[in-house]
Design a protein around this motif. Structure first.
Motif, PDB file in Angstrom:
ATOM      1  N   LYS A  33       0.875  -1.203   0.001  1.00 54.65           N
ATOM      2  CA  LYS A  33       0.004  -0.028   0.095  1.00 54.65           C
ATOM      3  C   LYS A  33       0.914   1.301   0.139  1.00 54.65           C
ATOM      4  CE  LYS A  33      -4.252  -1.859   0.277  1.00 54.65           C
ATOM      5  NZ  LYS A  33      -5.368  -1.326  -0.628  1.00 54.65           N
TER       6      LYS A  33
ATOM      7  N   ARG B 257       2.341   1.728  -3.638  1.00 52.25           N
ATOM      8  CA  ARG B 257       1.356   2.150  -4.162  1.00 52.25           C
ATOM      9  C   ARG B 257       1.010   3.872  -4.167  1.00 52.25           C
ATOM     10  NH1 ARG B 257      -3.163  -2.661  -4.938  1.00 52.25           N
ATOM     11  NH2 ARG B 257      -1.776  -4.008  -5.916  1.00 52.25           N
TER      12      ARG B 257
ATOM     13  N   ARG C 155       3.873   5.744  -5.398  1.00 50.26           N
ATOM     14  CA  ARG C 155       3.802   5.687  -6.902  1.00 50.26           C
ATOM     15  C   ARG C 155       2.887   6.872  -7.505  1.00 50.26           C
ATOM     16  NH1 ARG C 155       0.978   0.834  -9.598  1.00 50.26           N
ATOM     17  NH2 ARG C 155      -0.723   2.092  -8.622  1.00 50.26           N
ATOM     18  N   ASN C 156       1.725   6.724  -6.898  1.00 47.56           N
ATOM     19  CA  ASN C 156       0.625   7.625  -7.291  1.00 47.56           C
ATOM     20  C   ASN C 156       0.924   9.154  -6.960  1.00 47.56           C
ATOM     21  OD1 ASN C 156      -0.999   5.371  -8.123  1.00 47.56           O
ATOM     22  ND2 ASN C 156      -2.346   5.388  -6.098  1.00 47.56           N
TER      23      ASN C 156
END
Length: 213
Positions: free
Chosen positions: A66, A69, A72-73
């Motif tokens: 999590k 991610r 990355r976002n």
């Protein structure tokens, strides 16, 4: 090439739609960026030790996934927001440059026309002076003087108009050079950002756990 592209009447019709689309995408990217920041802070504040006896290894892997991610976002939304602003600025500068080039061409044509007209009047004045230089009774001399004065006034007026047009031409040329310099600086900045983005992509192609640690 850009002048021909941005002088299409289609741009004036889609200008309102383009501004609304730009604002909508800006708001969307800001929301995504803030959400990514919130997710990163949320999962960064969770400290789980993989070696703890009462912690499941799956829970540790899930939290790390999590976190990866959300990071990355965060990078994607941040770079997208910045590059979208750069794109808008680039389009604005290209549009201004195309308009300045069109104005430059129009001023150059006007200066050439004024120069040719001034030369024509001066040539006519010289011919009249040569034709009337040897003739001189009272009425003809007065008429010649009046005509000569009129021609001189017209020549002075044309010279003033030529000077005014020349000043406007130089001013427009200076503005075009300034816009070209701004566009070149923006292009170099864009290339630099693209190189950094490619380096981040290359660096992010490894294991997600390596980046999270």
């Amino acid at each position: 090439r850009w002048q021909k592209i941005f002088m299409f009447p289609l741009w004036s019709k889609v200008a309102v739609f383009w501004n609304r689309m730009f604002l909508t995408i800006i708001v969307l990217l800001i929301v995504l960026f803030l959400d990514a920041v919130r997710e990163v802070r949320k999962y960064s504040s969770v400290h789980v030790n993989e070696k703890a006896p009462n912690v499941n290894s799956n829970a540790f892997d899930h939290i790390q996934m999590k976190l990866f991610r959300s990071q990355r976002n965060l990078y994607l939304s941040g770079f997208s927001l910045f590059l979208w602003l750069v794109l808008r600025r680039t389009v604005t500068l290209l549009t201004q440059l195309a308009k300045e080039m069109a104005s430059h061409a129009a001023l150059e044509t006007q200066v050439n026309d004024a120069t040719e007209a001034a030369k024509k009047y001066m040539a006519e004045n010289e011919r009249l002076q040569e034709a009337l230089s040897g003739k001189g009774n009272g009425k003809k001399r007065e008429s010649t003087d009046a005509t000569e004065e009129k021609l001189k006034e017209e020549v002075e007026h044309l010279k003033a108009e030529l000077q005014k047009t020349s000043n406007a031409f130089h001013k427009a040329k200076t503005e075009v050079v300034a816009v070209k310099k701004q566009s070149e600086g923006l292009r170099r900045e864009y290339d630099h950002l693209m190189k950094e983005f490619e380096q981040l992509q290359v660096g992010g192609s490894g294991s997600p756990y390596k980046h999270c640690v």
